[in-house]
Design a protein around this motif. Structure first.
Motif, PDB file in Angstrom:
ATOM      1  N   SER A 297       0.795  -1.265  -0.025  1.00 19.52           N
ATOM      2  CA  SER A 297      -0.076   0.231   0.068  1.00 19.52           C
ATOM      3  C   SER A 297       0.806   1.191   0.133  1.00 19.52           C
ATOM      4  CB  SER A 297      -0.796   0.008   1.460  1.00 19.52           C
ATOM      5  OG  SER A 297      -1.758  -1.012   1.222  1.00 19.52           O
ATOM      6  N   LEU A 298       1.955   1.287   0.831  1.00 21.44           N
ATOM      7  CA  LEU A 298       2.734   2.359   0.883  1.00 21.44           C
ATOM      8  C   LEU A 298       3.397   2.462  -0.323  1.00 21.44           C
ATOM      9  CD1 LEU A 298       4.468   2.020   4.395  1.00 21.44           C
ATOM     10  CD2 LEU A 298       2.888   3.790   3.647  1.00 21.44           C
TER      11      LEU A 298
ATOM     12  N   ALA B 116      18.633  10.010   5.887  1.00 21.29           N
ATOM     13  CA  ALA B 116      16.995  10.135   5.679  1.00 21.29           C
ATOM     14  C   ALA B 116      16.901  11.541   6.298  1.00 21.29           C
ATOM     15  CB  ALA B 116      16.065   9.212   6.186  1.00 21.29           C
ATOM     16  N   GLU B 117      16.587  12.564   5.722  1.00 17.43           N
ATOM     17  CA  GLU B 117      15.937  13.705   5.928  1.00 17.43           C
ATOM     18  C   GLU B 117      14.728  14.016   6.204  1.00 17.43           C
ATOM     19  OE1 GLU B 117      17.890  16.573   3.464  1.00 17.43           O
ATOM     20  OE2 GLU B 117      19.812  15.945   3.454  1.00 17.43           O
ATOM     21  N   CYS B 118      14.374  14.546   7.588  1.00 18.65           N
ATOM     22  CA  CYS B 118      12.712  14.646   7.792  1.00 18.65           C
ATOM     23  C   CYS B 118      12.681  16.085   8.258  1.00 18.65           C
ATOM     24  CB  CYS B 118      12.582  13.909   9.042  1.00 18.65           C
ATOM     25  SG  CYS B 118      12.682  12.073   8.815  1.00 18.65           S
ATOM     26  N   PRO B 119      11.806  16.734   7.500  1.00 19.22           N
ATOM     27  CA  PRO B 119      11.569  18.345   7.905  1.00 19.22           C
ATOM     28  C   PRO B 119      11.242  18.256   9.368  1.00 19.22           C
ATOM     29  CG  PRO B 119       9.819  17.287   6.574  1.00 19.22           C
ATOM     30  CD  PRO B 119      10.677  16.318   6.653  1.00 19.22           C
TER      31      PRO B 119
ATOM     32  N   GLU C 224       6.517   4.890   9.333  1.00 17.00           N
ATOM     33  CA  GLU C 224       7.059   3.854   8.525  1.00 17.00           C
ATOM     34  C   GLU C 224       8.034   4.409   7.762  1.00 17.00           C
ATOM     35  OE1 GLU C 224       3.369   4.158   8.361  1.00 17.00           O
ATOM     36  OE2 GLU C 224       2.823   2.490   9.733  1.00 17.00           O
ATOM     37  N   ALA C 225       8.942   3.506   7.011  1.00 15.10           N
ATOM     38  CA  ALA C 225       9.990   3.948   6.239  1.00 15.10           C
ATOM     39  C   ALA C 225      10.445   2.669   5.381  1.00 15.10           C
ATOM     40  CB  ALA C 225      11.326   4.465   6.884  1.00 15.10           C
ATOM     41  N   ILE C 226      10.594   3.112   4.144  1.00 15.17           N
ATOM     42  CA  ILE C 226      11.095   2.024   3.091  1.00 15.17           C
ATOM     43  C   ILE C 226      12.227   2.598   2.307  1.00 15.17           C
ATOM     44  CG2 ILE C 226      10.403   0.702   1.162  1.00 15.17           C
ATOM     45  CD1 ILE C 226       7.380   1.012   1.867  1.00 15.17           C
TER      46      ILE C 226
ATOM     47  N   LEU D 228       9.234   8.023   3.393  1.00 12.14           N
ATOM     48  CA  LEU D 228       9.014   8.153   4.889  1.00 12.14           C
ATOM     49  C   LEU D 228       7.381   8.589   5.228  1.00 12.14           C
ATOM     50  CD1 LEU D 228      11.984  10.095   5.967  1.00 12.14           C
ATOM     51  CD2 LEU D 228      11.826   7.983   6.049  1.00 12.14           C
ATOM     52  N   VAL D 229       6.585   7.794   5.845  1.00  9.87           N
ATOM     53  CA  VAL D 229       5.430   8.079   6.500  1.00  9.87           C
ATOM     54  C   VAL D 229       5.205   8.717   7.711  1.00  9.87           C
ATOM     55  CG1 VAL D 229       2.774   7.356   6.414  1.00  9.87           C
ATOM     56  CG2 VAL D 229       4.650   6.565   4.620  1.00  9.87           C
ATOM     57  N   ASP D 230       4.599   9.833   7.988  1.00  6.17           N
ATOM     58  CA  ASP D 230       4.509  10.160   9.649  1.00  6.17           C
ATOM     59  C   ASP D 230       3.434   9.916  10.078  1.00  6.17           C
ATOM     60  OD1 ASP D 230       2.716  11.882   8.428  1.00  6.17           O
ATOM     61  OD2 ASP D 230       3.545  13.727   9.195  1.00  6.17           O
TER      62      ASP D 230
END
Length: 297
Positions: free
Chosen positions: A25-26, A54-57, A64-66, A122-124
Motif C-alpha cells: 500500500s505504501l 534520511a532527512e525529515c522536515p 513507517e519507512a522503506i 517516509l510516512v509520518d
C-alpha cells in the motif's frame, strides 16, 4: 492451552499478511505522490562504508519507512514498521545493510557495483508521505601515480642553458580522477594553466642550471582518496660531467669510434696484406711474378 496455541498460529500469518499489505500500500501510495526530493550525491570507497541519511522536515514524526535500491533493478533493502527495523530482504545488500535509529541506511563493505540511486519513503503519524532520492557513487582507492619525464635540451651541450621538460602523470587501472601539479618549495602551486595539457595530466616546464634541486609533485585524487608522486626533472636533463670523472656519455663517444677504427684496420690487414708494409709489398711482388718452367736437359 491448545486453544491459545491455535489462535496464536492463526494470527501469525494474519500479521504477516497485514505487514505485506501495508508495505505494498505504501509503495502504491508512493507512485501517486508528487515528484520526489532529490538529495545530495554520496561518495564511498570500495571496501569501506557509507551512510545514506534520511532527512525529515521539522515536525515530521516518522511512523513507517522503506529503503529501496533503484538501479540496476529495484530491490527492497530495508523497512521500518511498527517500531521494528528489518533488513533481511533478498537483495545484493543482504547482510551488508543496517538501519539506524534515525532511519539512515548504512552499507558496508561497499562493492564497486553498489553505485546507483536509492529512495526512501517516509510516512509520518499524520499520514503525510515524503520520498527522498540519493545517488551513491562507489570509487576505487587511488593508486600511486607514475610520473614520466621527457626532455628536449637546448643551448650548448656543455653545460645546457635550458632544459624543456614534459612531465606526464598517470594512474593505472582507474577512472574518474583529477590531476594537479605543485612546484615544491613554493607557497602557492606556481603552475600556469597554459602549461597544462590533457586535462592536467601533462605539465610543461622550462628549467635552468639553477633549478637542479626543484621538484614537482603530481597529485591524483577522486572524491574519497588521493596519492602523490614527486620527481626532480633536472636529473633527467643532460648532466655536466664532474671534474676528474668521465661521464657515461663521454665514454661511449670515445670507446665506440676507436673500436670501430681498430676493427676496420684489422679487416684491411687481412684482406689486403700487401699494403701493410714495404717488406710485404716485396713479398707480394715476388708472389705475383709468374713462374718460369725450366727446360729439361
Amino acid at each position: 492451552m491448545f486453544w491459545i496455541g491455535v489462535v496464536e498460529r492463526a494470527c501469525w500469518p494474519l500479521w504477516r499478511r497485514m505487514a505485506t499489505w501495508s508495505l505494498w500500500s505504501l509503495l502504491l501510495w508512493e507512485a501517486l505522490l508528487p515528484a520526489a526530493v532529490h538529495g545530495a550525491q554520496v561518495h564511498g570507497q570500495v571496501g569501506g562504508s557509507v551512510l545514506l541519511a534520511a532527512e525529515c522536515p521539522p515536525g515530521f514524526q516518522v511512523r513507517e519507512a522503506i529503503w529501496r535500491s533503484l538501479w540496476p533493478s529495484e530491490e527492497l533493502v530495508a523497512t521500518f514498521f511498527r517500531g521494528a527495523p528489518e533488513t533481511l530482504y533478498h537483495s545484493r545488500f543482504l547482510g551488508r545493510a543496517q538501519l539506524h535509529k534515525n532511519l539512515s541506511l548504512a552499507l558496508q563493505p561497499l562493492e564497486s557495483g553498489d553505485s546507483g540511486n536509492f529512495s526512501v519513503l517516509l510516512v509520518d503519524t499524520g499520514g503525510r508521505a515524503r520520498t527522498q532520492i540519493l545517488q551513491l557513487k562507489v570509487h576505487d582507492a587511488v593508486p600511486r601515480p607514475v610520473v614520466q619525464v621527457f626532455i628536449a635540451v637546448s643551448g650548448d651541450a656543455q653545460p645546457p642553458k635550458t632544459c624543456q621538460v614534459l612531465l606526464s602523470c598517470w594512474a593505472p587501472n582507474i577512472s574518474d580522477i583529477t590531476y594537479s601539479w605543485r612546484r615544491e618549495g613554493t607557497t602557492d602551486f606556481g603552475i600556469e594553466p597554459s602549461s597544462l595539457f590533457t586535462d592536467g595530466q601533462v605539465l610543461k616546464v622550462s628549467l635552468g642550471p639553477g633549478d637542479k634541486s626543484v621538484a614537482y609533485s603530481c597529485t591524483v585524487s577522486n572524491p574519497v582518496s588521493r596519492d602523490v608522486a614527486t620527481v626532480t626533472p633536472w636529473e633527467s636533463c643532460h648532466h655536466e660531467a664532474a671534474p676528474g670523472k668521465t661521464s657515461y656519455k663521454d665514454m661511449v663517444l670515445v670507446v665506440v669510434p676507436v673500436a670501430l677504427l681498430l676493427t676496420l684496420a684489422g679487416l684491411l690487414s687481412v684482406w689486403h696484406p700487401c699494403y701493410s708494409g714495404k717488406k710485404q709489398k716485396d713479398i707480394c711482388t715476388d708472389r705475383g711474378a709468374p713462374e718460369t718452367e725450366n727446360p729439361l736437359v
